[in-house]
Design a protein around this motif. Structure first.
Motif, PDB file in Angstrom:
ATOM      1  N   TYR A 228      40.255  40.264  31.906  1.00 39.88           N
ATOM      2  CA  TYR A 228      39.506  39.964  33.127  1.00 39.88           C
ATOM      3  C   TYR A 228      40.309  39.003  34.011  1.00 39.88           C
ATOM      4  CZ  TYR A 228      35.910  37.980  36.162  1.00 39.88           C
ATOM      5  OH  TYR A 228      35.199  37.553  37.249  1.00 39.88           O
ATOM      6  N   LYS A 229      40.323  39.265  35.316  1.00 38.04           N
ATOM      7  CA  LYS A 229      40.918  38.360  36.296  1.00 38.04           C
ATOM      8  C   LYS A 229      39.913  38.138  37.419  1.00 38.04           C
ATOM      9  CE  LYS A 229      44.506  36.840  36.845  1.00 38.04           C
ATOM     10  NZ  LYS A 229      45.017  35.467  36.543  1.00 38.04           N
ATOM     11  N   GLU A 230      39.624  36.905  37.692  1.00 40.42           N
ATOM     12  CA  GLU A 230      38.647  36.548  38.724  1.00 40.42           C
ATOM     13  C   GLU A 230      39.052  37.120  40.077  1.00 40.42           C
ATOM     14  OE1 GLU A 230      35.191  34.954  40.210  1.00 40.42           O
ATOM     15  OE2 GLU A 230      35.863  34.812  38.114  1.00 40.42           O
ATOM     16  N   GLY A 231      38.119  37.834  40.736  1.00 38.93           N
ATOM     17  CA  GLY A 231      38.329  38.346  42.081  1.00 38.93           C
ATOM     18  C   GLY A 231      39.189  39.582  42.195  1.00 38.93           C
ATOM     19  N   VAL A 232      39.678  40.109  41.076  1.00 44.93           N
ATOM     20  CA  VAL A 232      40.576  41.269  41.132  1.00 44.93           C
ATOM     21  C   VAL A 232      39.817  42.583  40.969  1.00 44.93           C
ATOM     22  CG1 VAL A 232      42.555  42.422  40.034  1.00 44.93           C
ATOM     23  CG2 VAL A 232      42.550  39.935  40.304  1.00 44.93           C
ATOM     24  N   TYR A 233      38.822  42.612  40.114  1.00 43.30           N
ATOM     25  CA  TYR A 233      38.124  43.855  39.803  1.00 43.30           C
ATOM     26  C   TYR A 233      36.661  43.846  40.262  1.00 43.30           C
ATOM     27  CZ  TYR A 233      42.143  43.851  36.658  1.00 43.30           C
ATOM     28  OH  TYR A 233      43.414  43.772  36.151  1.00 43.30           O
ATOM     29  N   HIS A 234      35.909  42.926  39.723  1.00 41.00           N
ATOM     30  CA  HIS A 234      34.473  42.840  39.993  1.00 41.00           C
ATOM     31  C   HIS A 234      34.213  41.597  40.846  1.00 41.00           C
ATOM     32  CE1 HIS A 234      30.160  43.117  39.172  1.00 41.00           C
ATOM     33  NE2 HIS A 234      30.171  41.832  38.834  1.00 41.00           N
ATOM     34  N   PRO A 235      33.331  41.705  41.879  1.00 40.04           N
ATOM     35  CA  PRO A 235      32.415  42.796  42.159  1.00 40.04           C
ATOM     36  C   PRO A 235      32.888  43.842  43.164  1.00 40.04           C
ATOM     37  CG  PRO A 235      31.799  40.901  43.465  1.00 40.04           C
ATOM     38  CD  PRO A 235      32.981  40.477  42.639  1.00 40.04           C
ATOM     39  N   GLY A 236      33.899  43.535  44.002  1.00 35.48           N
ATOM     40  CA  GLY A 236      34.151  44.467  45.101  1.00 35.48           C
ATOM     41  C   GLY A 236      35.485  45.160  45.140  1.00 35.48           C
ATOM     42  N   ASN A 237      36.513  44.605  44.506  1.00 36.69           N
ATOM     43  CA  ASN A 237      37.865  45.095  44.772  1.00 36.69           C
ATOM     44  C   ASN A 237      38.330  46.236  43.883  1.00 36.69           C
ATOM     45  OD1 ASN A 237      38.510  43.402  46.977  1.00 36.69           O
ATOM     46  ND2 ASN A 237      38.784  41.684  45.579  1.00 36.69           N
ATOM     47  N   TRP A 238      37.485  46.718  42.993  1.00 33.84           N
ATOM     48  CA  TRP A 238      37.859  47.816  42.106  1.00 33.84           C
ATOM     49  C   TRP A 238      38.251  49.080  42.863  1.00 33.84           C
ATOM     50  CZ3 TRP A 238      34.691  51.901  42.985  1.00 33.84           C
ATOM     51  CH2 TRP A 238      33.419  51.631  43.499  1.00 33.84           C
ATOM     52  N   ARG A 239      37.745  49.267  44.080  1.00 31.54           N
ATOM     53  CA  ARG A 239      38.073  50.477  44.841  1.00 31.54           C
ATOM     54  C   ARG A 239      39.575  50.591  45.105  1.00 31.54           C
ATOM     55  NH1 ARG A 239      33.603  53.003  46.842  1.00 31.54           N
ATOM     56  NH2 ARG A 239      31.723  51.748  47.145  1.00 31.54           N
ATOM     57  N   LYS A 240      40.269  49.463  45.112  1.00 35.50           N
ATOM     58  CA  LYS A 240      41.700  49.454  45.416  1.00 35.50           C
ATOM     59  C   LYS A 240      42.562  49.962  44.256  1.00 35.50           C
ATOM     60  CE  LYS A 240      41.463  45.187  48.199  1.00 35.50           C
ATOM     61  NZ  LYS A 240      42.033  43.816  48.302  1.00 35.50           N
ATOM     62  N   LEU A 241      41.984  50.025  43.068  1.00 35.13           N
ATOM     63  CA  LEU A 241      42.778  50.140  41.850  1.00 35.13           C
ATOM     64  C   LEU A 241      42.612  51.503  41.187  1.00 35.13           C
ATOM     65  CD1 LEU A 241      41.921  46.581  40.522  1.00 35.13           C
ATOM     66  CD2 LEU A 241      43.792  47.281  42.054  1.00 35.13           C
ATOM     67  N   VAL A 242      43.733  52.063  40.721  1.00 36.56           N
ATOM     68  CA  VAL A 242      43.755  53.453  40.276  1.00 36.56           C
ATOM     69  C   VAL A 242      42.873  53.706  39.065  1.00 36.56           C
ATOM     70  CG1 VAL A 242      46.031  53.902  41.267  1.00 36.56           C
ATOM     71  CG2 VAL A 242      45.859  53.088  38.914  1.00 36.56           C
ATOM     72  N   ASP A 243      42.642  52.702  38.215  1.00 35.21           N
ATOM     73  CA  ASP A 243      41.831  52.929  37.013  1.00 35.21           C
ATOM     74  C   ASP A 243      40.339  52.984  37.292  1.00 35.21           C
ATOM     75  OD1 ASP A 243      44.055  53.050  35.432  1.00 35.21           O
ATOM     76  OD2 ASP A 243      43.783  51.083  34.484  1.00 35.21           O
ATOM     77  N   TYR A 244      39.924  52.531  38.478  1.00 36.17           N
ATOM     78  CA  TYR A 244      38.486  52.379  38.723  1.00 36.17           C
ATOM     79  C   TYR A 244      37.985  53.040  40.002  1.00 36.17           C
ATOM     80  CZ  TYR A 244      39.986  48.724  35.554  1.00 36.17           C
ATOM     81  OH  TYR A 244      40.587  48.047  34.527  1.00 36.17           O
ATOM     82  N   GLY A 245      38.788  53.083  41.043  1.00 35.42           N
ATOM     83  CA  GLY A 245      38.354  53.606  42.325  1.00 35.42           C
ATOM     84  C   GLY A 245      39.161  54.809  42.771  1.00 35.42           C
ATOM     85  N   CYS A 246      39.052  55.132  44.046  1.00 30.68           N
ATOM     86  CA  CYS A 246      39.772  56.269  44.627  1.00 30.68           C
ATOM     87  C   CYS A 246      40.365  55.905  45.989  1.00 30.68           C
ATOM     88  CB  CYS A 246      38.844  57.475  44.758  1.00 30.68           C
ATOM     89  SG  CYS A 246      38.184  58.065  43.188  1.00 30.68           S
ATOM     90  N   GLY A 247      40.544  54.603  46.251  1.00 31.47           N
ATOM     91  CA  GLY A 247      41.162  54.170  47.485  1.00 31.47           C
ATOM     92  C   GLY A 247      40.295  54.418  48.709  1.00 31.47           C
ATOM     93  N   THR A 248      40.887  54.248  49.882  1.00 32.82           N
ATOM     94  CA  THR A 248      40.157  54.477  51.133  1.00 32.82           C
ATOM     95  C   THR A 248      39.766  55.939  51.272  1.00 32.82           C
ATOM     96  OG1 THR A 248      41.501  52.724  52.133  1.00 32.82           O
ATOM     97  CG2 THR A 248      40.200  54.068  53.621  1.00 32.82           C
ATOM     98  N   LEU A 249      40.622  56.817  50.802  1.00 38.35           N
ATOM     99  CA  LEU A 249      40.322  58.252  50.866  1.00 38.35           C
ATOM    100  C   LEU A 249      39.045  58.574  50.106  1.00 38.35           C
ATOM    101  CD1 LEU A 249      41.341  60.999  51.879  1.00 38.35           C
ATOM    102  CD2 LEU A 249      42.747  61.160  49.819  1.00 38.35           C
TER     103      LEU A 249
END
Length: 486
Positions: A228-249
């Motif tokens: 876990y890293k504070e502010g990197v994944y939860h609550p909002g930034n997971w969309r940026k990351l390949v393991d959890y989101g799908c980017g802006t597209l």
């Protein structure tokens, strides 16, 4: 375990006393079609009740015939806030436990988690014969999208993907205008959003203490274990990351693709190319230009070219995007940048563009009889011919009358719930959904193919839709992934 194997085994119960290592639980009783009397009220279970999940909960529960029966979230703070609104609902941190325990005490499931949990949670619910409302994009992997479509059809379930603007007046109007031939056969679509759900930086090092309010293992779910890293994944930034989101597209693209895709009655593309930076294995590119080539339909030329632009400054200047009274298409890019807030990024509202400027987000249809500009969102489409706007008020009036559309309501608070209420009404046998998984899976597959193309910058990938694979063998590994037992 490969996701494809996981999907095939989704009906097998775990043999251990722990909660199933395969999260796609489907006991024998749930495999049988059970005759039920028509529902008069809908008892809902909500998986993910923070941020967008909170909005989903609000709009689903605003239906007069809904009883919120259960709430589930891995974040105790989100769960406590939702519980205050629905004090009679049972609460859970693990959706698997919730679905197992409640069984026939719930009628439908709402999935509002990060993207990587959409399919695991939805598949488990559908295997238990529960109608599902799942947020967009439908899935994290192409294989999951096809599996969800197949299962929903086999079981005859009511389903809906969470693209609430799909039910808005202006998008329905644009669909009908395009299908009426207002700009002739469409040969090109440009679509754009300057929002930035990418990350070009390095993967963070080290670990931070997990907040007491967060079950980090359950948040990770089927994805690979990581600190876990504070502010990197939860609550909002997971969309940026390949393991959890799908980017802006995968975020804004789904909304903005939806109307052109629906209006032109497209299937999945034949080729895909993404102009972006080299992959870093952690975050999505912050800027993408994705070019698709689709087979033609009755509304298009023999083939259709589709160009998507995202990231700060999008879209790039193009002749097709020049507006009347403007020397060039949006010569000054969007003011959005990589430092915009999470609230700005998740906002659907693009505002009203100044004269001669493109809307911040939107789409441009290019046909053999002109162009149609569709801002995102809650703004009327505009027709452009030979560099001048054309009055289409008569055409709009005809379409409104022929389709009993009424007049537009420029109020998101009243328009937003319509898509959710449509799902509830369909579960009660009183309506049909407009974005069922049969449609949403194809739209999501199209989006995800563009995401995969980002791993092969500036290379054209060739998609075999019938066999669900790329001609470029190295790309096929990204159609599915590994599930972690958790």
């Amino acid at each position: 375990m490969k996701k494809r194997e996981f999907l095939k085994k989704s009906a097998i119960l775990a043999s251990s006393t722990a909660i199933m290592p395969s999260i796609f639980l489907a006991c024998k009783e749930a495999e049988k079609e059970i005759e039920k009397a028509p529902l008069t009220r809908l008892r809902t279970a909500h998986i993910g009740v923070g941020n967008m999940g909170g909005a989903d909960l609000m709009d689903i529960s605003s239906h007069a015939k809904v009883d919120v029966t259960a709430l589930c979230d891995v974040d105790a703070n989100n769960l406590a806030a939702a519980k205050k609104l629905h004090p009679n609902a049972k609460t859970y941190t693990d959706y698997r436990v919730m679905l197992e325990e409640l069984g026939d005490e719930i009628d439908a499931v709402i999935v509002s988690t990060p993207d990587h949990t959409h399919a695991p949670a939805s598949m488990m619910a559908m295997n238990m014969n529960k109608p599902v409302y799942c947020q967009k994009p439908l899935t994290h992997y192409v294989s999951e999208a096809r599996a969800m479509k197949k299962l929903a059809e086999e079981k005859g379930l009511v389903t809906q993907m969470g693209i609430q603007v799909h039910s808005f007046y202006d998008y329905k109007l644009a669909t009908l205008l395009i299908q009426s031939g207002i700009i002739g056969k469409v040969h090109t679509v440009h679509a754009w959003s300057p929002k930035n759900w990418g990350y070009d930086g390095p993967e963070p090092e080290g670990a931070d203490p997990v907040p007491e309010s967060l079950d980090w293992n359950l948040w990770l779910g089927t994805s690979a274990e990581r600190p876990y890293k504070e502010g990197v994944y939860h609550p909002g930034n997971w969309r940026k990351l390949v393991d959890y989101g799908c980017g802006t597209l995968g975020d804004m693209g789904v909304h903005i693709f939806d109307t052109p895709y629906n209006a032109l009655e497209l299937d999945v593309p034949r080729t895909i190319k993404n102009e972006c930076r080299e992959p870093n294995g952690f975050g999505f590119p912050e800027k993408n230009i994705v070019t698709y080539e689709f087979p033609g339909t009755k509304h298009t030329a023999e083939s259709l070219k589709w160009i998507w632009y995202d990231g700060p400054g999008a879209p790039e200047m193009h002749e097709d995007l020049k507006l009347p009274n403007s020397a060039a298409a949006k010569e000054v890019g969007s003011n959005s940048d990589s430092e915009e807030s999470v609230e700005d990024k998740i906002s659907l509202d693009a505002g009203i563009a100044e004269a001669g400027q493109l809307p911040e987000q939107g789409a441009m249809f290019v046909g053999d009889k002109g162009r149609l500009l569709l801002p995102h969102f809650m703004q009327l489409p505009q027709k452009i011919v030979d560099g001048e706007y054309v009055d289409i008020s008569e055409e709009i009036a005809q379409v409104e009358k022929a389709n009993n559309m009424g007049k537009p309501i420029r109020d998101y608070a009243s328009e937003g719930p319509k898509h959710y209420h449509q799902f509830v009404d369909a579960c009660l046998g009183e309506a049909e959904t407009s974005a069922p998984f049969s449609y949403a899976s194809r739209l999501t597959e199209t989006i995800l193919l563009g995401v995969i193309a980002g791993r092969f910058p500036n290379q054209t990938l060739h998609w075999d839709a019938q066999n669900a694979k790329f001609a470029e063998e190295e790309a096929n590994q990204y159609l599915e992934g590994d599930y972690r037992n958790f």
